[in-house]
Write a protein that holds these residues in place. Sequence first.
Motif, PDB file in Angstrom:
ATOM      1  N   ALA A   1      40.036  36.167  58.365  1.00  0.00           N
ATOM      2  CA  ALA A   1      41.626  35.913  58.794  1.00  0.00           C
ATOM      3  C   ALA A   1      41.901  34.720  58.575  1.00  0.00           C
ATOM      4  N   GLN A   2      40.859  33.710  58.688  1.00  0.00           N
ATOM      5  CA  GLN A   2      41.500  32.468  58.290  1.00  0.00           C
ATOM      6  C   GLN A   2      41.521  32.168  56.903  1.00  0.00           C
ATOM      7  N   GLU A   3      40.705  32.873  56.015  1.00  0.00           N
ATOM      8  CA  GLU A   3      40.775  32.698  54.454  1.00  0.00           C
ATOM      9  C   GLU A   3      42.080  33.400  53.956  1.00  0.00           C
ATOM     10  N   GLU A   4      42.397  34.421  54.729  1.00  0.00           N
ATOM     11  CA  GLU A   4      43.937  35.169  54.571  1.00  0.00           C
ATOM     12  C   GLU A   4      44.813  34.248  54.888  1.00  0.00           C
ATOM     13  N   ARG A   5      44.780  33.310  55.942  1.00  0.00           N
ATOM     14  CA  ARG A   5      45.898  32.208  55.969  1.00  0.00           C
ATOM     15  C   ARG A   5      45.816  31.353  55.022  1.00  0.00           C
ATOM     16  N   ILE A   6      44.635  30.894  54.526  1.00  0.00           N
ATOM     17  CA  ILE A   6      44.620  29.879  53.506  1.00  0.00           C
ATOM     18  C   ILE A   6      45.580  30.385  52.267  1.00  0.00           C
ATOM     19  N   LEU A   7      45.143  31.745  51.838  1.00  0.00           N
ATOM     20  CA  LEU A   7      45.556  32.465  50.660  1.00  0.00           C
ATOM     21  C   LEU A   7      47.160  32.332  50.904  1.00  0.00           C
ATOM     22  N   ASN A   8      47.585  32.844  52.072  1.00  0.00           N
ATOM     23  CA  ASN A   8      49.127  32.596  52.339  1.00  0.00           C
ATOM     24  C   ASN A   8      49.706  31.407  52.287  1.00  0.00           C
ATOM     25  N   GLU A   9      49.044  30.410  52.525  1.00  0.00           N
ATOM     26  CA  GLU A   9      49.550  28.961  52.406  1.00  0.00           C
ATOM     27  C   GLU A   9      49.615  28.577  51.301  1.00  0.00           C
ATOM     28  N   LYS A  10      48.673  29.070  50.263  1.00  0.00           N
ATOM     29  CA  LYS A  10      48.655  28.782  48.817  1.00  0.00           C
ATOM     30  C   LYS A  10      49.849  29.229  48.045  1.00  0.00           C
ATOM     31  N   ARG A  11      50.326  30.305  48.391  1.00  0.00           N
ATOM     32  CA  ARG A  11      51.512  30.717  47.943  1.00  0.00           C
ATOM     33  C   ARG A  11      52.863  29.833  47.980  1.00  0.00           C
ATOM     34  N   ARG A  12      52.676  29.386  48.883  1.00  0.00           N
ATOM     35  CA  ARG A  12      54.098  28.720  49.364  1.00  0.00           C
ATOM     36  C   ARG A  12      54.140  27.425  48.298  1.00  0.00           C
ATOM     37  N   TYR A  13      53.256  26.908  47.315  1.00  0.00           N
ATOM     38  CA  TYR A  13      53.159  25.846  46.563  1.00  0.00           C
ATOM     39  C   TYR A  13      52.937  26.457  45.160  1.00  0.00           C
ATOM     40  N   LYS A  14      53.407  27.616  45.032  1.00  0.00           N
ATOM     41  CA  LYS A  14      53.590  28.246  43.620  1.00  0.00           C
ATOM     42  C   LYS A  14      54.748  28.380  43.213  1.00  0.00           C
TER      43      LYS A  14
END
Length: 402
Positions: free
Chosen positions: A137-150
């Motif tokens: 779950a935490q790693e999914e959150r990190i991937l979701n956050e990465k998307r905001r800076y693309k």
Amino acid sequence: MQRLTDEELLELLNEIESDHAERKESFKGDVPKKARQAVCAFANDLAGHNRPGVLFIGVKDNGEPSGLEVTDELLRALADMKTDGNILPLPALSVERRELKGAEVAVVTVMPSDSPPVKYDGRIWIRTGPRRALANAQEERILNEKRRYKNLPFDINPVPSAKLSDISKSIFENEYLPQAFADDVLEANGRSYEERLASCRMIASPDDPTPTVVGLLAIGKSPQDFLPGAYIQFLRIDGLELADAVIDEEEIRGGIVEVLRRAEEKLKAHNRIAIDITAAATHQVETPYPQAALQQILYNAVLHRVYEGTHTPIRVYWFNDRVEINSPGGPYGNVTVENFGRPGVTDYRNPNVADVLKTFGFIQAFGRGIATARRAMQANGNPEPEFETTQTAVVCVLRGKS
């Protein structure tokens, strides 16, 4: 698409503990499954390398060639990983035959995705050091956050005027999620409603629950309130010209699933079946147009149309001698007016809409719609589909039997 030099590939071959390289001696047994997991993990790029991941086929674990013959059939099988619909959203990858260390090797280069998290078979794979693993779950959150800076594709841009209440929780939880994720992933605890929406790119992030374009299209209560052109205009014209009498018309609105289902029903209703009891000893059943061709061209129109900055709908005009399907927005990316429709030439303006269409079962594999329509038209005795492409629209003309 970045093409690595021989020196860069050799460095990855020799760096045994690399987290952006994987080696396989062949492409047999369970390797095709593991290879897709690797592609998914490279596309997610959890470590944030922002550089390609490479899958080597024909290489031992120690980085030495295995002597595998790299055939055209193998290269086609590797290329199918991009378009067979099991990895979503569609990965950006290239497949090459390269000579490394004096032997042929198949090289699959995978670019980090602009739209993480990427799933294979309903599961999110990541790299943890040199190994693959399922994201928690935490790693999914990190991937979701990465998307905001693309630099995001338009179909996952947030729509500022939309609110969380504008999307349907019922459709998301009861229809979309069970088809998008494997059962064991859904049973895992610790993911809130907002986190699940963000993982499917339906909202910007768990902390910013603004619906995205694809969220409104897929599970929105009234998508046309925010995307006015996202509907299908159907006309049945009794004649050969647009000025002739209209005997049936409808503006088909709603979410993307409802729009496609209702449009398909409309096409079936007008594709009347004729039964010839005189031409042969058994009844000969004929339809003016093969339903598969109508479906594939319609799906392509919805998938590849431009949704940004236009109020123009997809237009389906059914004349007495032909059906015209007009999709706003010309060819995109690698597809041009000159190479449109050629086998193997594909690109996706709306990769996340593609994910939704695959998840809901409208598309089984990608890049084959036009070929399927052509084959169906030929089998039914119709002329080949005609395409008129400009920078602002793609029009497909399906003609009736002569």
